[in-house]
Scaffold this motif. Structure first.
Motif, short mmCIF file in Angstrom:
data_model
loop_
_atom_site.label_atom_id
_atom_site.label_comp_id
_atom_site.label_asym_id
_atom_site.label_seq_id
_atom_site.Cartn_x
_atom_site.Cartn_y
_atom_site.Cartn_z
N VAL A 1 0.86 -1.18 0.00
CA VAL A 1 0.00 0.00 0.00
C VAL A 1 0.90 1.23 0.00
N SER A 2 0.68 2.13 -0.95
CA SER A 2 1.48 3.35 -1.01
C SER A 2 0.57 4.56 -1.13
N GLY A 3 1.10 5.68 -0.72
CA GLY A 3 0.33 6.92 -0.77
C GLY A 3 1.07 8.01 -0.02
N ARG A 4 0.30 8.91 0.58
CA ARG A 4 0.91 10.00 1.34
C ARG A 4 -0.02 10.40 2.47
N PHE A 5 0.57 10.99 3.51
CA PHE A 5 -0.23 11.44 4.63
C PHE A 5 0.18 12.84 5.02
N SER B 1 1.48 15.82 7.08
CA SER B 1 2.43 16.03 8.17
C SER B 1 2.62 17.53 8.37
N ARG B 2 3.48 17.89 9.28
CA ARG B 2 3.72 19.31 9.55
C ARG B 2 4.23 20.07 8.33
N ASP B 3 5.06 19.39 7.55
CA ASP B 3 5.72 20.03 6.40
C ASP B 3 5.00 19.78 5.08
N GLY B 4 3.72 19.53 5.12
CA GLY B 4 2.98 19.23 3.89
C GLY B 4 2.55 17.78 3.90
N TYR B 5 2.87 17.06 2.84
CA TYR B 5 2.53 15.65 2.75
C TYR B 5 3.79 14.81 2.70
N ALA B 6 3.79 13.69 3.40
CA ALA B 6 4.93 12.77 3.42
C ALA B 6 4.52 11.47 2.75
N PRO B 7 5.35 10.94 1.85
CA PRO B 7 5.01 9.68 1.18
C PRO B 7 5.24 8.49 2.11
N PHE B 8 4.54 7.39 1.84
CA PHE B 8 4.75 6.16 2.60
C PHE B 8 4.51 4.97 1.69
N ALA C 1 -4.28 -0.29 6.45
CA ALA C 1 -3.37 0.83 6.22
C ALA C 1 -3.89 2.09 6.92
N PHE C 2 -5.17 2.38 6.78
CA PHE C 2 -5.76 3.53 7.47
C PHE C 2 -5.60 3.39 8.99
N SER C 3 -5.86 2.21 9.49
CA SER C 3 -5.79 1.96 10.93
C SER C 3 -4.37 2.11 11.45
N GLN C 4 -3.39 1.52 10.77
CA GLN C 4 -2.00 1.57 11.22
C GLN C 4 -1.45 2.98 11.18
N LEU C 5 -1.65 3.68 10.07
CA LEU C 5 -1.12 5.04 9.95
C LEU C 5 -1.82 6.00 10.90
N GLU D 1 -6.93 12.59 6.35
CA GLU D 1 -5.56 13.11 6.24
C GLU D 1 -4.62 12.11 5.57
N ILE D 2 -5.15 10.97 5.15
CA ILE D 2 -4.37 9.91 4.50
C ILE D 2 -4.90 9.70 3.10
N GLU D 3 -4.01 9.73 2.12
CA GLU D 3 -4.39 9.47 0.73
C GLU D 3 -3.69 8.20 0.26
#
Length: 58
Positions: free
Chosen positions: A6-10, A12-19, A35-39, A49-51
């Protein structure tokens, strides 16, 4: 059970961070929910806040 990547971005303070994470799940929908639950639990995020960009079976 299958493994899904599962990949995407969430947000964070500095904008969006990839994961990218690997999750054991029965199907793609369950992998998305995990993925939603863990992040959300790890970073204190709401689902809005998670894409998720891609969910693929390994």
């Amino acid at each position: 059970m299958s493994q899904f990547t599962v990949s995407g971005r969430f947000k964070s303070r500095d904008g969006y961070a990839p994961f990218e994470t690997t999750i054991d799940a029965e199907n793609e929908n369950v992998a998305r929910e995990h993925a939603f639950s863990q992040l959300g639990g790890r970073h204190g995020l709401k689902r809005t806040e998670i894409e998720l960009d891609e969910v693929s079976e390994r």
